[in-house]
Scaffold this motif. Structure first.
Motif, short mmCIF file in Angstrom:
data_model
loop_
_atom_site.label_atom_id
_atom_site.label_comp_id
_atom_site.label_asym_id
_atom_site.label_seq_id
_atom_site.Cartn_x
_atom_site.Cartn_y
_atom_site.Cartn_z
N ASP A 199 0.83 -1.20 0.00
CA ASP A 199 0.00 0.00 0.00
C ASP A 199 0.87 1.27 0.00
OD1 ASP A 199 -1.87 1.96 0.31
OD2 ASP A 199 -2.86 1.08 2.04
N LEU A 200 0.65 2.11 -0.96
CA LEU A 200 1.41 3.36 -1.06
C LEU A 200 1.18 4.24 0.17
CD1 LEU A 200 3.16 5.08 -3.15
CD2 LEU A 200 1.04 6.28 -3.60
N ARG A 204 3.94 5.82 2.69
CA ARG A 204 4.05 7.25 3.00
C ARG A 204 4.10 7.46 4.51
NH1 ARG A 204 -0.66 11.30 1.09
NH2 ARG A 204 -1.85 9.99 2.51
N ALA A 205 3.28 6.70 5.24
CA ALA A 205 3.22 6.86 6.69
C ALA A 205 4.49 6.41 7.39
CB ALA A 205 2.02 6.10 7.24
N ASP A 206 5.13 5.37 6.87
CA ASP A 206 6.32 4.85 7.57
C ASP A 206 7.62 5.50 7.12
OD1 ASP A 206 7.17 3.62 5.20
OD2 ASP A 206 6.42 1.64 5.75
N GLY A 207 7.54 6.50 6.25
CA GLY A 207 8.72 7.24 5.84
C GLY A 207 9.47 6.68 4.66
N LEU A 238 -0.99 1.81 -6.12
CA LEU A 238 -1.92 2.89 -5.79
C LEU A 238 -3.27 2.30 -5.44
CD1 LEU A 238 -1.28 5.57 -8.56
CD2 LEU A 238 -0.57 5.63 -6.18
N PRO A 239 -3.88 2.71 -4.34
CA PRO A 239 -5.22 2.21 -4.01
C PRO A 239 -6.24 2.77 -4.99
CG PRO A 239 -4.59 3.92 -2.48
CD PRO A 239 -3.37 3.64 -3.32
N SER A 254 2.54 9.74 -12.32
CA SER A 254 2.45 11.11 -11.82
C SER A 254 2.14 11.13 -10.33
CB SER A 254 1.36 11.88 -12.58
OG SER A 254 1.64 11.94 -13.97
N VAL A 255 1.20 10.29 -9.90
CA VAL A 255 0.84 10.24 -8.48
C VAL A 255 2.03 9.74 -7.66
CG1 VAL A 255 -0.67 9.18 -6.77
CG2 VAL A 255 -1.60 9.90 -8.98
N CYS A 256 2.69 8.68 -8.13
CA CYS A 256 3.84 8.13 -7.40
C CYS A 256 4.95 9.17 -7.23
CB CYS A 256 4.38 6.90 -8.12
SG CYS A 256 3.27 5.47 -8.12
#
Length: 267
Positions: A199-200, A204-207, A238-239, A254-256
């Motif tokens: 999960d992206l 993101r949350a774990d750095g 991406l979810p 682009s999102v990544c």
């Protein structure tokens, strides 16, 4: 004024729509005022020839001014000549011939990048051009093309970048395994974009995304092959919250890239 659409000069420009002629000459075609404007601003020494219809020159007066400042001769053409030179169905009245300016993966990693997009077997010109544009917008340090990725000097790629081709280094021709080794040696975390990945949002949350990152993006239809995925440190997806079957490659890339850019800039 250049008025004969069958002249040798016009045919030579038109042939640059073909990969073989671009490879032989080291030149490529620029179409439209925006692409030409960016070339005049960021790479005027690379412009070999510049053409415009009188109507286009009157509409885009800054192009003639920048050309004069850069010492680039502007040649006026008829509408028929401009159409014969162009790859597009509805040309915008401005065309240039420029020298190709690829870099190497070695030079990319020698510059200590923090964000790099690696495109493996990306075949659609519009997708590649959009990825280059997104990488530029997200502040990426380079885009590296591996495998049989489409030629970045393909006219459709060039148009899709809307000038970003001149803003971000593009490295050509490396094997993916070698590029990944070089990225890791340069201190980058290698992240594959894959529908079977983690999960992206958790990354993101774990750095994970705050680290210097090389993103791997695969083919539009097949994604990354298993051996390519095995090269990455981690794979992320991406979810999808709605009912869409999937995301277009360029949209997902682009999102990544932006997620990483946000993470790297968060205090």
């Amino acid at each position: 004024m250049l008025e004969n659409p069958r002249s040798a000069r016009v045919r030579a420009v038109a042939k640059l729509t073909k990969r073989r002629m671009r490879d032989e000459t080291g030149l490529f075609l620029l179409e439209g005022p925006q692409a030409v404007r960016e070339a005049l601003t960021y790479g005027p020494d690379g412009i070999v020839e510049l053409y415009a219809t009188p109507a286009a020159a009157d509409k885009h007066t800054d192009i003639a001014r920048h050309a004069a400042e850069a010492g680039v001769d502007l040649v006026f053409t008829s509408e028929q000549v401009l159409e014969a030179m162009s790859d597009t169905v509805t040309p915008q009245g401005v065309v240039a011939v420029a020298r190709q300016f690829p870099t190497s993966a070695r030079d990319v990693f020698a510059a200590s990048p923090r964000l790099v997009a690696v495109c493996e077997q990306v075949r659609d010109p519009g997708n590649l051009g959009t990825i280059i544009r997104a990488a530029d917008a997200a502040g990426a340090d380079a885009v590296i093309l591996t495998g049989r990725t489409v030629d970045p000097y393909n006219p459709k790629v060039v148009r899709s970048t809307t000038g970003s081709l001149f803003h971000v280094p593009i490295a050509l021709g490396g094997e993916l395994a070698d590029v990944v080794d070089a990225a890791r040696a340069a201190g980058l975390h290698v992240v594959a974009a894959d529908v079977k990945g983690g999960d992206l949002l958790a990354a993101r949350a774990d750095g994970t995304l705050a680290r210097p990152t090389a993103w791997l993006f695969g083919n539009e239809a097949r994604g990354l092959e298993d051996d390519a995925l095995a090269l990455a440190d981690v794979a992320l997806r991406l979810p999808i919250y709605g009912r869409a079957e999937s995301l277009n490659l360029a949209t997902a890339a682009s999102v990544c890239l932006y997620e990483t850019a946000f993470a790297q800039r968060t205090p």
